[in-house]
Design a protein around this motif. Structure first.
Motif, PDB file in Angstrom:
ATOM      1  N   HIS A 103     111.953  24.864  22.880  1.00 43.62           N
ATOM      2  CA  HIS A 103     110.774  24.400  22.166  1.00 43.62           C
ATOM      3  C   HIS A 103     111.100  23.106  21.414  1.00 43.62           C
ATOM      4  O   HIS A 103     112.230  22.880  20.990  1.00 43.62           O
ATOM      5  CB  HIS A 103     110.292  25.461  21.178  1.00 43.62           C
ATOM      6  N   TYR A 128     102.299  22.291  25.030  1.00 45.25           N
ATOM      7  CA  TYR A 128     101.937  23.590  24.458  1.00 45.25           C
ATOM      8  C   TYR A 128     100.540  23.612  23.854  1.00 45.25           C
ATOM      9  O   TYR A 128      99.942  24.679  23.692  1.00 45.25           O
ATOM     10  CB  TYR A 128     102.977  24.028  23.416  1.00 45.25           C
ATOM     11  N   VAL A 142     116.083  31.418  25.405  1.00 42.70           N
ATOM     12  CA  VAL A 142     115.034  30.646  24.741  1.00 42.70           C
ATOM     13  C   VAL A 142     115.618  30.107  23.439  1.00 42.70           C
ATOM     14  O   VAL A 142     116.098  30.880  22.601  1.00 42.70           O
ATOM     15  CB  VAL A 142     113.781  31.478  24.439  1.00 42.70           C
ATOM     16  N   TYR A 143     115.597  28.779  23.278  1.00 38.89           N
ATOM     17  CA  TYR A 143     116.009  28.135  22.034  1.00 38.89           C
ATOM     18  C   TYR A 143     114.749  27.758  21.261  1.00 38.89           C
ATOM     19  O   TYR A 143     113.977  26.894  21.683  1.00 38.89           O
ATOM     20  CB  TYR A 143     116.840  26.889  22.324  1.00 38.89           C
ATOM     21  N   ASP A 144     114.561  28.403  20.114  1.00 36.46           N
ATOM     22  CA  ASP A 144     113.302  28.263  19.380  1.00 36.46           C
ATOM     23  C   ASP A 144     113.558  27.788  17.947  1.00 36.46           C
ATOM     24  O   ASP A 144     114.018  28.558  17.103  1.00 36.46           O
ATOM     25  CB  ASP A 144     112.582  29.615  19.358  1.00 36.46           C
ATOM     26  N   THR A 176     105.602  30.309  17.588  1.00 36.23           N
ATOM     27  CA  THR A 176     106.016  30.603  18.959  1.00 36.23           C
ATOM     28  C   THR A 176     106.527  32.040  19.132  1.00 36.23           C
ATOM     29  O   THR A 176     106.915  32.433  20.236  1.00 36.23           O
ATOM     30  CB  THR A 176     107.116  29.619  19.401  1.00 36.23           C
ATOM     31  N   TYR A 177     106.521  32.805  18.060  1.00 33.68           N
ATOM     32  CA  TYR A 177     106.926  34.213  18.113  1.00 33.68           C
ATOM     33  C   TYR A 177     105.684  35.107  18.019  1.00 33.68           C
ATOM     34  O   TYR A 177     104.774  34.797  17.243  1.00 33.68           O
ATOM     35  CB  TYR A 177     107.877  34.538  16.954  1.00 33.68           C
ATOM     36  N   SER A 196     107.680  33.777  22.657  1.00 35.35           N
ATOM     37  CA  SER A 196     108.950  33.347  23.245  1.00 35.35           C
ATOM     38  C   SER A 196     109.683  34.480  23.939  1.00 35.35           C
ATOM     39  O   SER A 196     110.369  34.274  24.951  1.00 35.35           O
ATOM     40  CB  SER A 196     109.857  32.749  22.158  1.00 35.35           C
ATOM     41  N   PHE A 245     117.260  35.475  22.866  1.00 38.06           N
ATOM     42  CA  PHE A 245     116.328  34.725  22.027  1.00 38.06           C
ATOM     43  C   PHE A 245     117.109  34.138  20.858  1.00 38.06           C
ATOM     44  O   PHE A 245     117.671  34.865  20.043  1.00 38.06           O
ATOM     45  CB  PHE A 245     115.228  35.658  21.521  1.00 38.06           C
ATOM     46  N   SER A 291     116.660  31.985  17.643  1.00 36.77           N
ATOM     47  CA  SER A 291     115.743  31.413  16.653  1.00 36.77           C
ATOM     48  C   SER A 291     116.575  30.628  15.659  1.00 36.77           C
ATOM     49  O   SER A 291     117.269  31.202  14.818  1.00 36.77           O
ATOM     50  CB  SER A 291     114.977  32.527  15.943  1.00 36.77           C
TER      51      SER A 291
END
Length: 324
Positions: A146, A191, A212-214, A220-221, A224, A234, A236
């Motif tokens: 993201h 997005y 997933v790099y958030d 986005t949660y 994701s 995941f 975060s």
């Protein structure tokens, strides 16, 4: 006369005050640094608005900078007046001159200029621990990133591609989409216009992502998690839209025995040898040409408020600098 940005009360960008300050001689274990360039990061916003606690009031925000050593405190070894140094995890960088813990500084290679150093220490070390320590990316893996056009995002995209990953990036505008592609993103999702979960499923033919790099957080949660294959990870690592609340561990089992972590840079550079090793790996990646450091916005230090307004307004891309 020395000036710095100070925060007396947590709040919006308007609490960033340009003030005259007194800088004493460096104390034991400290080095005095005259800044030549200062990095701006979302973690600065978290300290400014009170999400993260500074521990003193008033305080000088900022965690990233580069400059010249002007004095060395008692007990410090390995640093001398005139040395070029940089750091990425020492609160207090929005200042013309500061005292910083010597343990958090690294020497700069001659081939890396001060602006590049100030733009890459926090963001580059973050990208490094994300792709080399939190998860060691392997050739053929598929990742979703993201904010792929952001400061960390552009560096991470390049590094992940260098390691052989397929990178899917989300961005907020066509202009940022072009930046993400220029940095090596294989697929870019707008997005605001597209459902990123559905697009990830289409791009991967339903196989989804390994990681997933958030760095966005709340916005986005939990979507994701729907982009991860069973046993996927995941990560975060930021709260640009606000922190994630009420994280449900049971959801991880329901979506395929997923793994989840909330890492932070300070943990990965808490030991001197880890900081130096990580910095050297970052310098090598930059000097080899595998990773380029984009600086897209430059403000005077006294205009830090405007820099924060643009950062929070999603009007920036790549790295942003403040110049003393």
């Amino acid at each position: 006369m020395v000036h710095a940005i100070q925060v007396h009360t947590p709040g919006g960008p308007d609490v960033l005050q340009w003030e005259e300050v007194t800088v004493p001689p460096p104390g034991p274990g400290e080095v005095q640094v005259r800044h030549t360039a200062i990095g701006v990061n979302f973690i600065d916003v978290y300290f400014r608005n009170g999400l993260y606690k500074a521990g003193t009031s008033p305080f000088v925000p900022g965690n990233e900078g580069a400059g010249i050593v002007t004095a060395v405190g008692p007990g410090v070894e390995g640093f001398h007046e005139g040395d070029r140094v940089a750091y990425g995890a020492a609160l207090g960088s929005y200042s013309e001159i500061r005292n910083a813990p010597a343990a958090q500084l690294v020497h700069l290679p001659d081939a890396i200029d001060d602006r590049t150093a100030a733009a890459m220490m926090l963001k580059g070390l973050t990208a490094r621990y994300l792709v080399r320590r939190t998860h060691q990316i392997k050739p053929g893996e598929v990742i979703l990133l993201h904010a792929a056009a952001g400061g960390v995002g552009q560096i991470l995209t390049q590094w992940a591609k260098h390691l052989g990953a397929t990178v899917i990036g989300t961005v907020g505008s066509p202009e940022k989409a072009e930046m993400a592609r220029a940095n090596g993103a294989d697929h870019v999702i707008l997005y605001r216009e597209e459902n990123f979960v559905q697009r990830v499923k289409e791009i991967t033919s339903g196989k989804l992502c390994d990681v997933v790099y958030d760095g966005i957080g709340q916005a986005t949660y939990p979507a994701s998690l729907d982009c991860l294959r069973p046993l996927g990870l995941f990560v975060s690592f930021g709260n640009a839209s606000g922190p994630i609340r009420d994280f449900d561990l049971l959801t991880l089992s329901q979506k395929g025995s997923l793994f989840a972590t909330r890492p932070t840079l300070n943990t990965f550079v808490s030991k001197r040898e880890e900081l130096v090793g990580g910095a050297n790996e970052l310098f090598e990646a930059v000097l080899s040409g595998a990773v380029k450091i984009p600086v897209h916005q430059v403000f005077a230090l006294k205009d830090a408020r405007r820099a924060h307004e643009e950062l929070e307004g999603r009007a920036t891309s790549g790295s942003t600098l403040l110049m003393p």
